[in-house]
Design an enzyme around this catalytic site. Structure first.
Site, short mmCIF file in Angstrom:
data_model
loop_
_atom_site.label_atom_id
_atom_site.label_comp_id
_atom_site.label_asym_id
_atom_site.label_seq_id
_atom_site.Cartn_x
_atom_site.Cartn_y
_atom_site.Cartn_z
N HIS A 171 0.85 -1.21 0.00
CA HIS A 171 0.00 0.00 0.00
C HIS A 171 0.88 1.24 0.00
O HIS A 171 1.82 1.34 0.77
CB HIS A 171 -0.90 0.00 1.23
CG HIS A 171 -2.10 -0.90 1.09
ND1 HIS A 171 -3.34 -0.56 1.55
CD2 HIS A 171 -2.21 -2.11 0.51
CE1 HIS A 171 -4.19 -1.54 1.25
NE2 HIS A 171 -3.53 -2.49 0.64
N TYR A 203 -8.93 5.73 7.76
CA TYR A 203 -8.99 6.10 9.17
C TYR A 203 -10.00 7.24 9.28
O TYR A 203 -9.76 8.32 8.71
CB TYR A 203 -7.63 6.57 9.69
CG TYR A 203 -6.62 5.46 9.90
CD1 TYR A 203 -5.89 4.92 8.84
CD2 TYR A 203 -6.38 4.95 11.18
CE1 TYR A 203 -4.96 3.90 9.04
CE2 TYR A 203 -5.45 3.94 11.39
CZ TYR A 203 -4.75 3.42 10.32
OH TYR A 203 -3.83 2.42 10.52
N PRO A 258 -3.80 0.35 19.23
CA PRO A 258 -3.57 -0.14 17.87
C PRO A 258 -3.57 0.92 16.77
O PRO A 258 -3.04 0.65 15.68
CB PRO A 258 -4.70 -1.14 17.65
CG PRO A 258 -5.74 -0.79 18.64
CD PRO A 258 -5.04 -0.19 19.81
N LYS A 282 1.41 -0.19 15.23
CA LYS A 282 2.83 -0.27 15.62
C LYS A 282 3.20 -1.51 16.43
O LYS A 282 4.39 -1.85 16.52
CB LYS A 282 3.21 0.98 16.44
CG LYS A 282 3.33 2.23 15.62
CD LYS A 282 4.51 2.16 14.67
CE LYS A 282 4.36 3.09 13.51
NZ LYS A 282 4.83 2.60 12.24
N TYR A 286 4.28 6.40 10.22
CA TYR A 286 3.45 5.25 9.88
C TYR A 286 4.26 4.23 9.08
O TYR A 286 4.27 3.04 9.38
CB TYR A 286 2.23 5.70 9.07
CG TYR A 286 1.12 4.67 8.97
CD1 TYR A 286 -0.08 4.85 9.66
CD2 TYR A 286 1.26 3.53 8.19
CE1 TYR A 286 -1.10 3.91 9.59
CE2 TYR A 286 0.24 2.58 8.11
CZ TYR A 286 -0.93 2.79 8.80
OH TYR A 286 -1.94 1.87 8.73
P1 FAD Z 1 2.47 -11.89 21.76
O1 FAD Z 1 2.02 -11.98 20.36
O2 FAD Z 1 1.46 -11.57 22.80
O3 FAD Z 1 3.16 -13.27 22.10
C1 FAD Z 1 3.51 -13.64 23.43
C2 FAD Z 1 3.43 -15.14 23.53
O4 FAD Z 1 3.84 -15.54 24.84
C3 FAD Z 1 2.03 -15.68 23.33
O5 FAD Z 1 2.03 -16.70 22.38
C4 FAD Z 1 1.63 -16.17 24.72
O6 FAD Z 1 0.74 -17.27 24.66
C5 FAD Z 1 2.98 -16.56 25.28
N1 FAD Z 1 3.03 -16.63 26.75
C6 FAD Z 1 2.35 -15.88 27.66
N2 FAD Z 1 2.65 -16.27 28.89
C7 FAD Z 1 3.56 -17.27 28.78
C8 FAD Z 1 4.25 -18.09 29.73
N3 FAD Z 1 4.03 -17.96 31.05
N4 FAD Z 1 5.10 -19.02 29.26
C9 FAD Z 1 5.31 -19.19 27.93
N5 FAD Z 1 4.67 -18.44 26.99
C10 FAD Z 1 3.81 -17.51 27.42
N6 FAD Z 1 -1.20 -4.50 16.95
C11 FAD Z 1 -1.37 -3.76 15.89
O7 FAD Z 1 -0.41 -3.12 15.45
N7 FAD Z 1 -2.59 -3.73 15.24
C12 FAD Z 1 -3.65 -4.47 15.68
O8 FAD Z 1 -4.73 -4.43 15.09
C13 FAD Z 1 -3.51 -5.24 16.80
N8 FAD Z 1 -4.53 -5.97 17.28
C14 FAD Z 1 -4.33 -6.70 18.39
C15 FAD Z 1 -5.38 -7.44 18.92
C16 FAD Z 1 -5.23 -8.17 20.10
C17 FAD Z 1 -6.40 -8.94 20.67
C18 FAD Z 1 -3.98 -8.14 20.77
C19 FAD Z 1 -3.78 -8.88 22.07
C20 FAD Z 1 -2.93 -7.41 20.23
C21 FAD Z 1 -3.10 -6.68 19.06
N9 FAD Z 1 -2.05 -5.95 18.51
C22 FAD Z 1 -2.23 -5.22 17.42
C23 FAD Z 1 -0.72 -5.95 19.09
C24 FAD Z 1 0.19 -6.97 18.40
O9 FAD Z 1 -0.55 -8.10 18.04
C25 FAD Z 1 1.29 -7.30 19.39
O10 FAD Z 1 2.03 -6.12 19.57
C26 FAD Z 1 2.20 -8.45 18.96
O11 FAD Z 1 1.51 -9.67 18.99
C27 FAD Z 1 3.42 -8.51 19.86
O12 FAD Z 1 4.11 -9.72 19.68
P2 FAD Z 1 4.81 -10.43 20.91
O13 FAD Z 1 5.43 -11.66 20.33
O14 FAD Z 1 5.63 -9.47 21.64
O15 FAD Z 1 3.63 -10.82 21.91
C1 DHB Z 2 -5.09 -2.92 11.28
C2 DHB Z 2 -4.89 -2.68 12.61
C3 DHB Z 2 -4.46 -1.44 13.00
O1 DHB Z 2 -4.23 -1.19 14.29
C4 DHB Z 2 -4.25 -0.42 12.10
O2 DHB Z 2 -3.86 0.80 12.53
C5 DHB Z 2 -4.43 -0.68 10.77
C6 DHB Z 2 -4.86 -1.94 10.37
C7 DHB Z 2 -5.56 -4.26 10.86
O3 DHB Z 2 -5.82 -5.10 11.74
O4 DHB Z 2 -5.69 -4.49 9.66
#
Ligand code: FAD
Ligand code: DHB
Length: 388
Positions: free
Chosen positions: A72, A198, A291, A295, A381
């Protein structure tokens, strides 16, 4: 059992860290509380920054992203009666990619399996010990057997609810809780737009995103505590149509079957330092952003890019300098993204205060009409280079 790096969490941060370490010749073992099927199916973020795409591609994780993802050039910003395109490529020379976190996660799992990486799913009772001297992690494996995993380093990639964050003594936490949530839906319908929209609206923010040519992802600002089942599908599509400007200059929002509904509370959280002794935090374990601005996933990718480079230098060249600088280096990007996410969130979500509403509209008009304003948004962004 012994390894060089014990990685707690098989989300994007943990799996990518294990992939990058393996490429640098450093061993790791990954522990995860959930099942492989669960982590591969979680619906979360959808946008990859320019540098995240470059990094994934440079380490052999770009093939499906290039084939199935969608590049995009920018986004639309809109408010009642007006829609403006910001072209990031014209403004900064950098684009973004629509490629779901679910797909990134699947690519990472496939790559780690192919390399024979040990990922222990469905573990329980994970605990970190002796972080400053001889670190080890204890847990129960999926059969309930107690295991002791010795490691030179522990990487806390266990998100916002894992045990690693709390294992940093005397950490300082910064937090902002927002008075609204995102109601997200996934729908089996072709996106009604070529770029993300947005939208500011007096009823609340809305976002039109997408996952593919046949799947749309949309979000609505709702009050905290909203039960997703309390909205009918018709109510959801009506609210989206109103807020996204259905009928404005002939634009139409096409509804379709909704396949997933969830409500996501919004907060900013930063914990510092991101290192204590031989424990290093990365991704959501150290910071959460709201969100708006997409980021969260990109920050997790940038953290582990820095951390893997630092750990490879420490293990392979006996050079601790990058590891010693990790927390400070990573925090510079964390705070930039924390500010940008807060800024996008507070510019676009309505809080019911008429004074705030006028300030928001004034800021939106400035961002959309001034090259300086638009470039500021675009630069943040599309994202900064990972290694500055
Ligand atoms: P996570 O993906 O949370 O991974 C952490 C892992 O550790 C998980 O698999 C968990 O099960 C595991 N864990 C937890 N406790 C333990 C333990 N005790 N022992 C072993 N493993 C464990 N970001 C955006 O930019 N846009 C979005 O639209 C967006 N939507 C989101 C929606 C939801 C519901 C959530 C929760 C987050 C969203 N985010 C979004 C944020 C983005 O998904 C996260 O920033 C990203 O997943 C970070 O990755 P991570 O690996 O640090 O953490
Ligand atoms: C999506 C999530 C976001 O937080 C955003 O700013 C743009 C797109 C998505 O889930 O597609």
């Amino acid at each position: 059992m012994r390894t060089q790096v014990a990685i707690i969490g098989a989300g994007p941060a943990g799996l990518l860290l294990s992939h990058l370490l393996a490429q640098g010749g450093v061993d790791s073992v990954v522990l995860e509380t959930r099942s492989e099927e669960y982590v591969a199916a979680r619906i979360r973020a959808g946008i990859l920054e320019h540098s995240s795409v470059e990094l994934l591609e440079s380490v052999g994780l770009g093939a499906r992203l290039r084939a199935e993802g969608d590049e995009h050039r920018g986004i639309y910003l809109q408010w009642p009666g007006e829609r403006h395109q910001l072209d990031f490529v014209d403004l900064t020379g950098r684009s973004v990619w629509v490629y779901g976190q679910t797909e990134v996660q699947k690519d990472l799992i496939a790559a780690r399996k192919k390399a024979g990486q040990e990922i222990h799913y469905e573990v329980t009772d994970v605990a970190l010990h002796d972080i400053e001297d001889s670190p080890y992690v204890t847990y129960a494996d999926k059969n309930g057997q107690s295991v002791k995993l010795d490691a030179a380093v522990i990487a806390g990639c266990d998100g916002s609810f894992g045990p690693s964050r709390a294992a940093v003594p005397a950490a300082k936490a910064f937090e902002r809780v927002y008075p609204y949530s995102w109601f997200g839906i996934l729908a089996d319908v072709a996106p009604s737009t070529d770029e993300l929209i947005y939208a500011w609206h007096p009823d609340g923010f809305a976002l039109h995103s997408m996952r593919s040519a046949t799947v749309s992802r949309l979000y609505l600002q709702v009050p905290n505590g909203t039960d997703p089942q309390s909205w009918s599908d018709d109510q959801i599509w009506d609210a989206l149509a109103t807020r996204l400007g259905h009928g404005q200059n002939g634009w139409k929002l096409h509804p379709g079957p909704i396949t997933d509904k969830s409500v996501l509370p919004m907060r900013s959280y930063v914990q510092t330092p991101m290192r204590h002794g031989n424990l290093f935090l990365a991704g959501d374990a150290a910071h959460i952003v709201p969100p708006t601005g997409a980021k969260g996933l990109n920050l997790a990718i940038a953290d582990v890019a820095l951390l893997s480079r630092a750990l490879v230098a420490r293990f392979r060249e006996n050079d601790p300098r990058l590891a010693d600088a990790y927390s400070e280096t990573a925090q510079r990007r964390v705070w930039r993204c924390t500010h940008f996410s807060w800024w996008m969130t507070t510019m676009l979500h309505t809080s019911g205060d008429p004074f705030d509403a006028e300030l928001q509209l004034s800021q939106l008009r400035w961002v959309a009409s001034s090259e300086a304003g638009a470039t500021g948004l675009a630069e943040n962004y599309a994202g900064l280079p990972i290694f500055l």
